[in-house]
Design an enzyme around this catalytic site. Structure first.
Site, short mmCIF file in Angstrom:
data_model
loop_
_atom_site.label_atom_id
_atom_site.label_comp_id
_atom_site.label_asym_id
_atom_site.label_seq_id
_atom_site.Cartn_x
_atom_site.Cartn_y
_atom_site.Cartn_z
N HIS A 47 59.96 4.21 94.16
CA HIS A 47 58.49 4.21 94.30
C HIS A 47 58.04 3.56 95.60
O HIS A 47 56.87 3.18 95.71
CB HIS A 47 57.85 3.54 93.08
CG HIS A 47 57.99 4.33 91.80
ND1 HIS A 47 57.78 3.80 90.56
CD2 HIS A 47 58.33 5.65 91.60
CE1 HIS A 47 57.99 4.75 89.63
NE2 HIS A 47 58.32 5.86 90.24
N GLY A 92 63.72 -4.01 82.17
CA GLY A 92 62.36 -4.43 82.47
C GLY A 92 61.40 -3.32 82.85
O GLY A 92 60.61 -3.46 83.77
N ASN A 97 65.21 -5.39 77.82
CA ASN A 97 63.76 -5.51 78.03
C ASN A 97 63.22 -6.61 77.12
O ASN A 97 63.79 -6.91 76.08
CB ASN A 97 63.07 -4.17 77.69
CG ASN A 97 61.74 -3.99 78.41
OD1 ASN A 97 61.69 -4.04 79.63
ND2 ASN A 97 60.67 -3.83 77.67
C1 BJW Z 1 60.18 -7.93 80.81
C2 BJW Z 1 59.88 -9.23 81.18
C3 BJW Z 1 60.95 -10.10 81.32
C4 BJW Z 1 58.01 -8.18 81.04
N1 BJW Z 1 62.20 -9.66 81.12
N2 BJW Z 1 61.42 -7.53 80.59
C5 BJW Z 1 52.54 13.88 81.29
C6 BJW Z 1 53.79 13.75 80.69
C7 BJW Z 1 54.92 13.38 81.44
C8 BJW Z 1 54.83 13.13 82.80
C9 BJW Z 1 53.57 13.25 83.39
C10 BJW Z 1 52.46 13.64 82.65
N3 BJW Z 1 51.38 13.65 83.50
C11 BJW Z 1 51.81 13.29 84.73
C12 BJW Z 1 53.13 13.04 84.69
C13 BJW Z 1 53.98 12.58 85.81
C14 BJW Z 1 53.61 11.15 86.23
C15 BJW Z 1 53.69 10.25 85.00
O1 BJW Z 1 54.75 9.77 84.63
N4 BJW Z 1 52.56 9.94 84.38
C16 BJW Z 1 52.55 9.10 83.16
C17 BJW Z 1 51.30 8.28 83.15
C18 BJW Z 1 52.72 9.98 81.93
N5 BJW Z 1 54.57 10.76 87.24
C19 BJW Z 1 54.39 11.00 88.53
O2 BJW Z 1 53.36 11.51 88.95
C20 BJW Z 1 55.54 10.68 89.45
N6 BJW Z 1 55.83 11.80 90.27
C21 BJW Z 1 56.31 12.95 89.75
O3 BJW Z 1 56.52 13.12 88.56
O4 BJW Z 1 56.55 13.92 90.72
C22 BJW Z 1 57.08 15.19 90.28
C23 BJW Z 1 58.56 15.26 90.60
C24 BJW Z 1 59.45 14.43 89.95
C25 BJW Z 1 60.81 14.51 90.23
C26 BJW Z 1 61.27 15.40 91.17
C27 BJW Z 1 60.38 16.23 91.85
C28 BJW Z 1 59.01 16.15 91.55
C29 BJW Z 1 55.20 9.51 90.37
C30 BJW Z 1 55.05 8.22 89.62
C31 BJW Z 1 54.61 7.11 90.58
C32 BJW Z 1 54.38 5.78 89.86
N7 BJW Z 1 53.80 4.85 90.80
C33 BJW Z 1 53.58 3.46 90.38
C34 BJW Z 1 52.86 2.71 91.55
C35 BJW Z 1 53.85 2.42 92.69
C36 BJW Z 1 53.28 1.51 93.73
C37 BJW Z 1 52.89 0.16 93.18
O5 BJW Z 1 53.77 -0.63 92.78
O6 BJW Z 1 51.69 -0.13 93.16
O7 BJW Z 1 54.84 2.84 90.09
S1 BJW Z 1 52.68 3.27 88.85
C38 BJW Z 1 53.57 1.88 88.27
O8 BJW Z 1 54.33 2.22 87.07
C39 BJW Z 1 54.64 1.60 89.37
C40 BJW Z 1 55.84 1.24 88.53
O9 BJW Z 1 57.02 1.39 89.31
C41 BJW Z 1 55.73 2.20 87.37
C42 BJW Z 1 56.52 1.80 86.15
O10 BJW Z 1 56.07 0.57 85.65
P1 BJW Z 1 57.13 -0.46 85.04
O11 BJW Z 1 58.02 -0.97 86.09
O12 BJW Z 1 57.77 0.15 83.85
O13 BJW Z 1 56.16 -1.68 84.62
P2 BJW Z 1 55.36 -1.91 83.27
O14 BJW Z 1 54.36 -2.98 83.53
O15 BJW Z 1 54.86 -0.66 82.69
O16 BJW Z 1 56.47 -2.46 82.25
C43 BJW Z 1 57.08 -3.72 82.43
C44 BJW Z 1 58.08 -3.91 81.30
O17 BJW Z 1 58.79 -5.13 81.53
C45 BJW Z 1 57.43 -4.04 79.91
O18 BJW Z 1 58.12 -3.20 78.99
C46 BJW Z 1 57.63 -5.51 79.54
O19 BJW Z 1 57.86 -5.71 78.15
C47 BJW Z 1 58.85 -5.86 80.33
N8 BJW Z 1 58.95 -7.27 80.69
N9 BJW Z 1 58.48 -9.35 81.28
C48 BJW Z 1 62.37 -8.37 80.73
N10 BJW Z 1 60.74 -11.41 81.66
#
Ligand code: BJW
Ligand code: ZN
Length: 229
Positions: free
Chosen positions: A105, A171, A197
């Site tokens: 990302h 995580g 996690n």
């Molecule tokens: C702990 C802890 C501790 C806390 N110890 N654990 C409908 C269905 C399916 C898919 C889609 C849909 N509509 C659209 C889509 C696709 C879309 C998508 O997924 N949308 C969803 C909302 C459904 N995805 C995209 O658009 C992606 N692109 C794409 O699909 O392109 C097409 C393609 C793919 C492949 C090949 C070719 C083409 C792009 C996604 C971009 C996401 N961007 C972000 C922002 C990045 C910049 C920034 O940082 O600001 O990425 S959004 C945000 O979420 C960021 C993160 O990387 C990402 C994931 O979040 P993460 O890391 O999981 O954090 P949290 O907060 O959600 O979870 C933290 C976890 O840690 C929790 O579970 C806690 O319990 C745990 N935790 N403390 C261990 N101490």
């Protein structure tokens, strides 16, 4: 043993980097799905620059934790048999000692020119429209992947996930694709799948094994297990 590790915001939480979807998460008052988009940046670039500028500046006051350091030890043990993929844009894996980190990302310490596609190392603010060093345009944006954009390194990730024997997710809430789908892909190709996690993630049912607790405790223990056989 070939291993793919996927990390998310939870691995950096104990270093003081806020997660996205927990109670004290980023984008307070907004759903990340509504604001981490190219449309939101076009509508209000200053707010988006301010947000990423603040997160970039905050890197100076955080340190890697034992979970980052354990994954660096895993890299030293496995070499090229490990692919470390992170969804995080911070640099805590590198500062913890990992040398080959695939930031699917993007990265905070990089800027992307929307005019010429150049990527440049960036440690200061982007607010104020500094010119691109390559083409001179005032078109630099955070080098991050927003919703609707294509994540980086997908071919390398897909190859490694299909070939790995162990897939470990650390995580991450399992709310964002394509990363959330890697576990099913790995399992379909025969890998053992493990979730580490704080609490069960949205995808926890897809994992063969799930351990719940803080990453700083779970990750060093898991790395010790798999490196001592
Ligand atoms: C702990 C802890 C501790 C806390 N110890 N654990 C409908 C269905 C399916 C898919 C889609 C849909 N509509 C659209 C889509 C696709 C879309 C998508 O997924 N949308 C969803 C909302 C459904 N995805 C995209 O658009 C992606 N692109 C794409 O699909 O392109 C097409 C393609 C793919 C492949 C090949 C070719 C083409 C792009 C996604 C971009 C996401 N961007 C972000 C922002 C990045 C910049 C920034 O940082 O600001 O990425 S959004 C945000 O979420 C960021 C993160 O990387 C990402 C994931 O979040 P993460 O890391 O999981 O954090 P949290 O907060 O959600 O979870 C933290 C976890 O840690 C929790 O579970 C806690 O319990 C745990 N935790 N403390 C261990 N101490
Ligand atoms: Zn340029």
């Amino acid at each position: 043993m070939r291993v793919v590790v996927l990390t998310g915001a939870g691995i950096s939480a104990e270093s003081g980097v806020p997660t996205f979807r927990d109670a004290d998460g980023l984008w307070e008052g907004h759903r990340v799905e509504d604001v981490a988009t190219p449309q939101a940046f076009r509508r209000d670039p200053e707010t988006v620059h301010r947000f990423y500028d603040a997160r970039r500046a905050a890197l100076a006051s955080v340190e890697p934790n034992p979970a980052h350091e354990a994954l660096a030890a895993l890299e030293r043990a496995l070499g090229d048999d490990l692919l470390l993929v992170t969804q995080n844009i911070d640099d805590l894996h590198e500062r913890g000692g990992s040398t080959d980190v695939l930031h699917m990302h993007g990265r905070l310490r990089s800027a992307l020119c929307a005019a010429c596609d150049a990527r440049v190392g960036w440690d200061g603010p982007l607010l104020g429209a500094p010119p691109c060093a390559a083409c001179g345009a005032d078109a630099l944006r955070p080098d991050v992947v927003w919703f609707g954009e294509v994540p980086l390194g997908m071919e390398r990730i897909q190859r490694a996930v299909a070939r790995c024997e162990v897939f470990c997710s650390i995580g991450t809430s399992g709310a964002v694709y394509p990363a959330a789908g890697f576990v099913q892909y790995a399992a379909a190709y025969g890998a053992h799948t493990v979730e580490l996690n704080l609490v069960p993630s949205e995808g926890t049912a897809h994992f063969a094994e799930a351990r719940h607790g803080p990453a700083s405790r779970l990750v060093p223990a898991w790395v010790a297990e798999i490196t001592t056989g």
